[in-house]
Design a protein around this motif. Structure first.
Motif, PDB file in Angstrom:
ATOM      1  N   ILE A  68     -14.815  16.051   2.197  1.00 46.97           N
ATOM      2  CA  ILE A  68     -14.769  14.645   2.611  1.00 46.97           C
ATOM      3  C   ILE A  68     -14.477  14.536   4.108  1.00 46.97           C
ATOM      4  O   ILE A  68     -13.590  15.206   4.628  1.00 46.97           O
ATOM      5  CB  ILE A  68     -13.702  13.873   1.803  1.00 46.97           C
ATOM      6  CG1 ILE A  68     -14.097  13.799   0.338  1.00 46.97           C
ATOM      7  CG2 ILE A  68     -13.479  12.482   2.383  1.00 46.97           C
ATOM      8  CD1 ILE A  68     -15.369  13.012   0.063  1.00 46.97           C
ATOM      9  N   ASP A  69     -15.216  13.678   4.782  1.00 46.35           N
ATOM     10  CA  ASP A  69     -15.006  13.415   6.210  1.00 46.35           C
ATOM     11  C   ASP A  69     -14.086  12.222   6.444  1.00 46.35           C
ATOM     12  O   ASP A  69     -13.241  12.240   7.340  1.00 46.35           O
ATOM     13  CB  ASP A  69     -16.353  13.138   6.895  1.00 46.35           C
ATOM     14  CG  ASP A  69     -17.305  14.297   6.792  1.00 46.35           C
ATOM     15  OD1 ASP A  69     -16.965  15.385   7.293  1.00 46.35           O
ATOM     16  OD2 ASP A  69     -18.390  14.127   6.197  1.00 46.35           O
ATOM     17  N   VAL A  70     -14.284  11.163   5.641  1.00 44.06           N
ATOM     18  CA  VAL A  70     -13.541   9.907   5.824  1.00 44.06           C
ATOM     19  C   VAL A  70     -13.000   9.444   4.476  1.00 44.06           C
ATOM     20  O   VAL A  70     -13.710   9.478   3.472  1.00 44.06           O
ATOM     21  CB  VAL A  70     -14.446   8.802   6.407  1.00 44.06           C
ATOM     22  CG1 VAL A  70     -13.671   7.478   6.545  1.00 44.06           C
ATOM     23  CG2 VAL A  70     -15.023   9.216   7.751  1.00 44.06           C
ATOM     24  N   VAL A  71     -11.744   9.004   4.479  1.00 47.90           N
ATOM     25  CA  VAL A  71     -11.156   8.356   3.307  1.00 47.90           C
ATOM     26  C   VAL A  71     -10.949   6.889   3.650  1.00 47.90           C
ATOM     27  O   VAL A  71     -10.394   6.560   4.701  1.00 47.90           O
ATOM     28  CB  VAL A  71      -9.803   8.985   2.907  1.00 47.90           C
ATOM     29  CG1 VAL A  71      -9.099   8.139   1.841  1.00 47.90           C
ATOM     30  CG2 VAL A  71     -10.003  10.404   2.395  1.00 47.90           C
ATOM     31  N   VAL A  72     -11.416   6.007   2.761  1.00 45.29           N
ATOM     32  CA  VAL A  72     -11.120   4.576   2.880  1.00 45.29           C
ATOM     33  C   VAL A  72     -10.232   4.215   1.701  1.00 45.29           C
ATOM     34  O   VAL A  72     -10.681   4.216   0.554  1.00 45.29           O
ATOM     35  CB  VAL A  72     -12.392   3.710   2.883  1.00 45.29           C
ATOM     36  CG1 VAL A  72     -12.013   2.238   3.084  1.00 45.29           C
ATOM     37  CG2 VAL A  72     -13.361   4.167   3.954  1.00 45.29           C
ATOM     38  N   GLY A 131      -8.583  18.634   5.591  1.00 40.75           N
ATOM     39  CA  GLY A 131      -9.442  18.581   6.763  1.00 40.75           C
ATOM     40  C   GLY A 131     -10.185  17.270   6.941  1.00 40.75           C
ATOM     41  O   GLY A 131     -11.172  17.211   7.709  1.00 40.75           O
ATOM     42  N   VAL A 132      -9.739  16.212   6.264  1.00 38.72           N
ATOM     43  CA  VAL A 132     -10.357  14.898   6.445  1.00 38.72           C
ATOM     44  C   VAL A 132     -10.161  14.464   7.901  1.00 38.72           C
ATOM     45  O   VAL A 132      -9.059  14.573   8.449  1.00 38.72           O
ATOM     46  CB  VAL A 132      -9.734  13.860   5.484  1.00 38.72           C
ATOM     47  CG1 VAL A 132     -10.171  12.440   5.844  1.00 38.72           C
ATOM     48  CG2 VAL A 132     -10.127  14.192   4.045  1.00 38.72           C
ATOM     49  N   LYS A 133     -11.229  13.969   8.512  1.00 40.21           N
ATOM     50  CA  LYS A 133     -11.173  13.617   9.932  1.00 40.21           C
ATOM     51  C   LYS A 133     -10.499  12.269  10.169  1.00 40.21           C
ATOM     52  O   LYS A 133      -9.764  12.098  11.136  1.00 40.21           O
ATOM     53  CB  LYS A 133     -12.584  13.601  10.516  1.00 40.21           C
ATOM     54  CG  LYS A 133     -13.313  14.944  10.452  1.00 40.21           C
ATOM     55  CD  LYS A 133     -14.709  14.816  11.024  1.00 40.21           C
ATOM     56  CE  LYS A 133     -15.445  16.153  10.984  1.00 40.21           C
ATOM     57  NZ  LYS A 133     -15.700  16.597   9.594  1.00 40.21           N
ATOM     58  N   ARG A 134     -10.766  11.304   9.286  1.00 42.18           N
ATOM     59  CA  ARG A 134     -10.249   9.952   9.536  1.00 42.18           C
ATOM     60  C   ARG A 134      -9.834   9.298   8.213  1.00 42.18           C
ATOM     61  O   ARG A 134     -10.558   9.377   7.214  1.00 42.18           O
ATOM     62  CB  ARG A 134     -11.293   9.110  10.255  1.00 42.18           C
ATOM     63  CG  ARG A 134     -10.765   7.766  10.743  1.00 42.18           C
ATOM     64  CD  ARG A 134     -11.682   7.162  11.799  1.00 42.18           C
ATOM     65  NE  ARG A 134     -11.547   7.819  13.103  1.00 42.18           N
ATOM     66  CZ  ARG A 134     -12.094   7.376  14.223  1.00 42.18           C
ATOM     67  NH1 ARG A 134     -12.828   6.259  14.216  1.00 42.18           N
ATOM     68  NH2 ARG A 134     -11.929   8.010  15.362  1.00 42.18           N
ATOM     69  N   PHE A 135      -8.695   8.630   8.246  1.00 43.88           N
ATOM     70  CA  PHE A 135      -8.133   7.938   7.081  1.00 43.88           C
ATOM     71  C   PHE A 135      -8.037   6.462   7.438  1.00 43.88           C
ATOM     72  O   PHE A 135      -7.299   6.078   8.343  1.00 43.88           O
ATOM     73  CB  PHE A 135      -6.748   8.504   6.759  1.00 43.88           C
ATOM     74  CG  PHE A 135      -6.161   8.047   5.448  1.00 43.88           C
ATOM     75  CD1 PHE A 135      -6.199   8.868   4.335  1.00 43.88           C
ATOM     76  CD2 PHE A 135      -5.536   6.811   5.338  1.00 43.88           C
ATOM     77  CE1 PHE A 135      -5.648   8.466   3.124  1.00 43.88           C
ATOM     78  CE2 PHE A 135      -4.982   6.393   4.139  1.00 43.88           C
ATOM     79  CZ  PHE A 135      -5.030   7.229   3.030  1.00 43.88           C
ATOM     80  N   ILE A 136      -8.820   5.631   6.735  1.00 49.10           N
ATOM     81  CA  ILE A 136      -8.835   4.190   7.001  1.00 49.10           C
ATOM     82  C   ILE A 136      -8.042   3.495   5.901  1.00 49.10           C
ATOM     83  O   ILE A 136      -8.398   3.554   4.721  1.00 49.10           O
ATOM     84  CB  ILE A 136     -10.271   3.645   7.069  1.00 49.10           C
ATOM     85  CG1 ILE A 136     -11.030   4.348   8.208  1.00 49.10           C
ATOM     86  CG2 ILE A 136     -10.265   2.135   7.271  1.00 49.10           C
ATOM     87  CD1 ILE A 136     -12.488   3.970   8.294  1.00 49.10           C
ATOM     88  N   PHE A 137      -6.962   2.861   6.296  1.00 51.29           N
ATOM     89  CA  PHE A 137      -6.048   2.218   5.348  1.00 51.29           C
ATOM     90  C   PHE A 137      -6.283   0.715   5.362  1.00 51.29           C
ATOM     91  O   PHE A 137      -6.161   0.063   6.399  1.00 51.29           O
ATOM     92  CB  PHE A 137      -4.602   2.525   5.733  1.00 51.29           C
ATOM     93  CG  PHE A 137      -3.579   1.880   4.832  1.00 51.29           C
ATOM     94  CD1 PHE A 137      -3.572   2.121   3.468  1.00 51.29           C
ATOM     95  CD2 PHE A 137      -2.606   1.038   5.359  1.00 51.29           C
ATOM     96  CE1 PHE A 137      -2.632   1.537   2.640  1.00 51.29           C
ATOM     97  CE2 PHE A 137      -1.650   0.459   4.544  1.00 51.29           C
ATOM     98  CZ  PHE A 137      -1.660   0.700   3.175  1.00 51.29           C
ATOM     99  N   ILE A 138      -6.635   0.175   4.190  1.00 56.32           N
ATOM    100  CA  ILE A 138      -6.815  -1.264   4.068  1.00 56.32           C
ATOM    101  C   ILE A 138      -5.458  -1.875   3.753  1.00 56.32           C
ATOM    102  O   ILE A 138      -4.960  -1.781   2.633  1.00 56.32           O
ATOM    103  CB  ILE A 138      -7.855  -1.625   2.990  1.00 56.32           C
ATOM    104  CG1 ILE A 138      -9.167  -0.878   3.248  1.00 56.32           C
ATOM    105  CG2 ILE A 138      -8.083  -3.134   2.970  1.00 56.32           C
ATOM    106  CD1 ILE A 138      -9.783  -1.122   4.613  1.00 56.32           C
ATOM    107  N   SER A 139      -4.870  -2.458   4.759  1.00 56.26           N
ATOM    108  CA  SER A 139      -3.549  -3.053   4.636  1.00 56.26           C
ATOM    109  C   SER A 139      -3.702  -4.549   4.321  1.00 56.26           C
ATOM    110  O   SER A 139      -4.584  -4.935   3.543  1.00 56.26           O
ATOM    111  CB  SER A 139      -2.758  -2.817   5.923  1.00 56.26           C
ATOM    112  OG  SER A 139      -1.425  -3.258   5.794  1.00 56.26           O
TER     113      SER A 139
END
Length: 323
Positions: free
Chosen positions: A67-71, A110-118
């Motif tokens: 996985i590259d990005v986690v939303v 190794g995920v590059k970016r973690f986008i947190f929906i706050s």
């Protein structure tokens, strides 16, 4: 541009499901849905990761491979009639502990970016006339849900300083779109039935964000270098009063809104008498946000108009209308 693998939690929810369906239409993304139950609304080609529950001990290793990005859309959401004896503890269990558990495993994988929906509730519950919330305001959450979201934000920011994973935080205002539920759905149903509402003289200002605009902002944050480490507020950039909102929904439904111009003070007093004071505050209070930071750092402006968002929201009602 290489294909990105994107894990979306809360895949059976309003936002998570819509984001997954959007990603599945593009050859640039390989979406993976994290689900607690099977969701028949998702395209079959989307890979599923079934999770018993979001806890501080959940094992995400299989879901995070490649996985590259986690939303992270999954959360214990704000509820109107709270039944838990200790609501803050329940919100923390899912929104803080489970979130940070996922984030730590994502960084390790190794995920590059973690986008947190706050949530905009991290900023506060309402704005005074003439004032707006900004992404860099001092947080002032009031309820357990908002407090838990802020605590998760703090934990994620700390994690990003000790790992190579970049964190992006997005705080949406009220989200509307196809499949919307709760109070927004109730308003649509009332207007569709032509029920008279005592809301014809409300002069507050509310920021809203359509599902399509929010998804566009999220996708923009996948790789934009300026998004790393930032907090963004999400709205349509078009504020309306409750009265204007109801009239606009009715127009989209091709109906006439029957809005009685009763004094706000009278309707508020009646609402408090029947135990609906909190609902009245949301209906009559203002909550405005400034999304100028999004344009300055990301070059992002909402691509869809308020009218387009409402048209998409009521489309299922128009299509299912009986002859």
């Amino acid at each position: 541009m290489s294909v990105q693998s994107v894990l979306v939690t809360g895949g059976s929810g309003f936002l998570g499901g819509a984001l997954l369906r959007h990603l599945a239409t593009s050859k640039s993304y390989l979406p993976v849905a994290a689900l607690r139950r099977e969701c028949l609304d998702l395209p079959r080609e989307i890979r599923r990761f079934m999770l018993a529950d979001m806890t501080a001990n959940a094992d995400w290793r299989d879901a995070l491979t490649g996985i590259d990005v986690v939303v992270h859309c999954g959360a214990r959401v704000h509820v109107m009639d709270e039944a838990a004896t200790d609501p803050l503890a329940e919100f923390r269990r899912v929104n803080v502990d489970a979130t940070l558990n996922l984030a730590r495993q994502a960084a390790k994988a190794g995920v590059k970016r973690f986008i947190f929906i706050s949530s905009i509730k991290v900023n506060g519950e309402f704005t005074e006339p003439g004032s707006v919330f900004t992404a860099d305001d001092t947080p002032a959450p009031v309820d357990p849900y908002g407090i838990s979201k802020l605590e998760a934000e703090i934990g994620l920011k700390q994690l990003s300083t000790t790992t190579e994973m970049e964190v992006v935080i997005i705080r949406p205002v009220l989200v509307y779109g196809a499949g919307v539920k709760a109070n927004f759905l109730s308003m649509i149903r009332w207007l569709q039935r032509g029920i008279p509402l005592p809301l014809g003289a409300v002069h507050n200002r509310r920021s809203l964000v359509s599902l399509d605009n929010l998804i566009d902002l999220i996708v923009t944050c996948f790789v934009h270098p300026a998004a790393a480490g930032q907090v963004f507020l999400a709205s349509d950039g078009h504020d309306v009063s409750t009265t204007e909102l109801l009239r606009s929904i009715a127009a989209a439904l091709k109906k006439r809104a029957v809005l009685l111009p009763l004094p706000v003070s009278l309707v508020s007093a009646i609402a408090r008498l029947v135990g609906r004071g909190a609902v009245a505050q949301r209906v009559f209070g203002s909550l405005q946000v400034d999304i100028g930071k999004n344009q300055r750092l990301l070059g992002w402006v909402p691509p869809f108009s308020f009218e387009q968002g409402l048209a998409a929201t009521v489309k299922p009602f128009l299509e299912n209308r009986k002859p």
